[in-house]
Design a protein around this motif. Structure first.
Motif, PDB file in Angstrom:
ATOM      1  N   LYS A  35      37.026  34.924  45.995  1.00  0.00           N
ATOM      2  CA  LYS A  35      36.854  34.906  44.537  1.00  0.00           C
ATOM      3  C   LYS A  35      35.373  34.733  44.189  1.00  0.00           C
ATOM      4  O   LYS A  35      34.550  34.465  45.063  1.00  0.00           O
ATOM      5  N   ASP A  37      33.129  36.810  43.280  1.00  0.00           N
ATOM      6  CA  ASP A  37      32.314  37.783  44.007  1.00  0.00           C
ATOM      7  C   ASP A  37      31.957  37.256  45.398  1.00  0.00           C
ATOM      8  O   ASP A  37      30.815  37.303  45.840  1.00  0.00           O
ATOM      9  N   MET A  43      31.816  40.489  47.071  1.00  0.00           N
ATOM     10  CA  MET A  43      33.220  40.374  47.460  1.00  0.00           C
ATOM     11  C   MET A  43      33.631  41.339  48.572  1.00  0.00           C
ATOM     12  O   MET A  43      34.272  40.949  49.544  1.00  0.00           O
ATOM     13  N   ILE A  44      33.274  42.622  48.404  1.00  0.00           N
ATOM     14  CA  ILE A  44      33.814  43.598  49.349  1.00  0.00           C
ATOM     15  C   ILE A  44      33.184  43.479  50.737  1.00  0.00           C
ATOM     16  O   ILE A  44      33.911  43.378  51.733  1.00  0.00           O
ATOM     17  N   VAL A  60      42.042  36.237  45.925  1.00  0.00           N
ATOM     18  CA  VAL A  60      41.123  36.407  44.791  1.00  0.00           C
ATOM     19  C   VAL A  60      41.786  35.720  43.595  1.00  0.00           C
ATOM     20  O   VAL A  60      42.912  35.235  43.695  1.00  0.00           O
ATOM     21  N   HIS A  62      41.272  37.269  40.042  1.00  0.00           N
ATOM     22  CA  HIS A  62      41.575  38.318  39.076  1.00  0.00           C
ATOM     23  C   HIS A  62      42.239  39.533  39.728  1.00  0.00           C
ATOM     24  O   HIS A  62      41.865  39.950  40.820  1.00  0.00           O
ATOM     25  N   ASP A  65      39.963  42.295  40.808  1.00  0.00           N
ATOM     26  CA  ASP A  65      39.313  42.106  42.109  1.00  0.00           C
ATOM     27  C   ASP A  65      40.248  42.526  43.238  1.00  0.00           C
ATOM     28  O   ASP A  65      39.830  43.132  44.226  1.00  0.00           O
ATOM     29  N   ALA A  66      41.521  42.168  43.086  1.00  0.00           N
ATOM     30  CA  ALA A  66      42.494  42.547  44.113  1.00  0.00           C
ATOM     31  C   ALA A  66      42.567  44.069  44.231  1.00  0.00           C
ATOM     32  O   ALA A  66      42.573  44.630  45.335  1.00  0.00           O
ATOM     33  N   ALA A  68      40.222  46.146  43.391  1.00  0.00           N
ATOM     34  CA  ALA A  68      38.942  46.619  43.955  1.00  0.00           C
ATOM     35  C   ALA A  68      38.950  46.510  45.486  1.00  0.00           C
ATOM     36  O   ALA A  68      38.421  47.387  46.175  1.00  0.00           O
ATOM     37  N   LEU A  69      39.553  45.464  46.004  1.00  0.00           N
ATOM     38  CA  LEU A  69      39.654  45.339  47.470  1.00  0.00           C
ATOM     39  C   LEU A  69      40.485  46.484  48.036  1.00  0.00           C
ATOM     40  O   LEU A  69      40.138  47.093  49.048  1.00  0.00           O
ATOM     41  N   SER A  80      46.635  37.288  44.469  1.00  0.00           N
ATOM     42  CA  SER A  80      45.938  36.791  43.283  1.00  0.00           C
ATOM     43  C   SER A  80      46.388  35.360  43.035  1.00  0.00           C
ATOM     44  O   SER A  80      47.577  35.101  42.848  1.00  0.00           O
ATOM     45  N   THR A 363      24.297  35.101  41.682  1.00  0.00           N
ATOM     46  CA  THR A 363      25.125  36.303  41.566  1.00  0.00           C
ATOM     47  C   THR A 363      24.676  37.189  40.421  1.00  0.00           C
ATOM     48  O   THR A 363      24.572  36.738  39.279  1.00  0.00           O
TER      49      THR A 363
END
Ligand SMILES: *Cc1c(COP(=O)(O)O)cnc(C)c1O
Length: 396
Positions: A35, A37, A43-44, A60, A62, A65-66, A68-69, A80, A363
């Motif tokens: 989480k 970032d 994050m990635i 994560v 959000h 974000d999930a 995006a992964l 999440s 960040t």
């Protein structure tokens, strides 16, 4: 080199930290929580390094974000940890993202989203055993179980997990630790008695992963520890390596006479003739303004130097004393500590906060450069994404 500060992220350290955590917990699986970032590390790339180190889950907050992964090609289970109403539930379900639910209302929303997505949602029920943040308290747990198992019977959800979160895992010996573990066990027992067929039971954050074997259950959820950070007193054990270095170069160096007052409000006065060095980063970039006049938090040419006066929005002035110095000299704000530079833990202790707050301050303000075995692949992924934030330093 224009003095622009940068964050160096050591992906090998993240990978090695996760591998070490995995060894530490024996039979339990590791969910790397990425989480914020990736606690400011990206994050990635961090998730890839964690998976390379043996994390078999990712966590994560959000849903975006999930997703995006998933888009980055990470195919391990992703949970999440926010149990929140969210319009994006259906998209997350379609991307095989596990969801958290802590109330019957959320179960119905998730069930509706599952119908929209055309497949059942994988749900982890959150038991509030004392954190008093998300989740259902003991009195509300039976109603949550009823709702979740009814939605399962209707084919809308699969109840795959029960989890909880410690309030005081980083306070060794705190009396709530034992009661939270006991309450978690009874929440799990009630779920299983009600007919839940759980894949995973989990409650350990990083501090609990490190110090509370009784809390490991099937899965542990370290976050900061993957990045070499911990909120336990004294920070992380030395077998975890801080993954972030923040550095910049002096943009100006000048000799000034004794009695020179420095920076806004003249909070610092040079006692003797001295050399001042100017850095182009301040509280906008992540240096806490409380570092004003702090001794020993900046490292250049092998030694610690004090902040001369007030930390500005985009500048810090350092008192370099009588030593040799010139514009372009590298200054390390924090790093793993190998060469005598401060660590984020040391910054946190000096300023009365925790290392997580120190590293996440940078960040989005300081460009990141990645090093390590997974870096080349990460850059390729970023390029595909049209996200070229990461450049590769010394991929080896
Ligand atoms: C942030 C978080 C973690 C990880 O915490 P760390 O202290 O960084 O190890 C684990 N679980 C939940 C629910 C969290 O919110």
């Amino acid at each position: 080199m224009d003095g622009q500060p940068e964050a160096l992220v050591d992906l090998d350290a993240i990978q090695a930290n996760v591998a070490a955590l995995r060894g530490h917990v024996g039979g339990a699986a590791v969910m790397a929580v990425v989480k914020a970032d990736g606690y400011g590390h990206g994050m990635i790339p961090s998730a890839r390094a964690a998976v390379a180190g043996g994390a078999s889950w990712l966590g994560v907050l959000h849903l975006a974000d999930a997703v995006a992964l998933r888009r980055a090609g990470l195919d391990v289970p992703v949970l999440s940890l926010h149990g929140s109403p969210d319009a994006a539930h259906a998209e997350a379900i379609a991307h095989d993202v596990d969801l958290t639910a802590g109330s019957p209302e959320l179960i119905s929303q998730i069930a509706a989203a599952a119908v929209e997505a055309g497949k059942p949602a994988r749900v982890h029920l959150e038991a509030d055993t004392g954190m008093s943040r998300g989740g259902a308290i003991r009195a509300a747990w039976p109603a949550l179980l009823d709702a979740a198992l009814a939605a399962e019977a209707a084919g809308h959800v699969r109840v795959v997990g029960v989890w909880s979160h410690f309030a005081c895992a980083d306070m060794p010996g705190h009396p709530t630790i034992g009661t939270q573990i006991d309450d978690f066990r009874s929440a799990v027992r009630l779920a299983e008695q009600a007919g839940a067929r759980l894949e995973v039971r989990h409650m350990a954050n990083g501090p609990a992963t490190l110090t509370l074997p009784d809390s490991h259950f099937d899965l542990v959820r370290p976050g900061g520890a993957a990045f070499g950070l911990c909120t336990l007193p004294g920070g992380a054990p030395d077998w975890l390596r801080p993954a972030m270095t923040i550095r910049a170069r002096l943009i100006q160096v000048k000799r000034v006479p004794a009695g020179t007052a420095v920076s806004y409000a003249h909070r610092y006065t040079a006692l003797g003739e001295t050399t001042l060095g100017v850095l182009a980063l301040g509280y906008n970039e992540g240096i806490p303004r409380h570092a004003t006049n702090q001794a020993g938090l900046f490292f250049t040419r092998g030694r610690r130097v004090p902040v001369a006066g007030t930390v500005n929005l985009n500048h810090v002035v350092l008192d370099l004393g009588g030593e040799q110095a010139e514009a372009g000299d590298e200054v390390v704000i924090f790093g793993p500590g190998d060469h005598g530079e401060p660590t984020a833990q040391e910054w946190a202790e000096a300023l009365g906060t925790i290392s997580y707050e120190i590293v996440t301050r940078f960040t989005g303000k300081v460009p990141r450069t990645y090093s390590g075995v997974t870096a080349v692949r990460d850059t390729a992924v970023h390029a595909l994404d049209g996200r070229t934030d990461g450049k590769v330093a010394a991929a080896h």
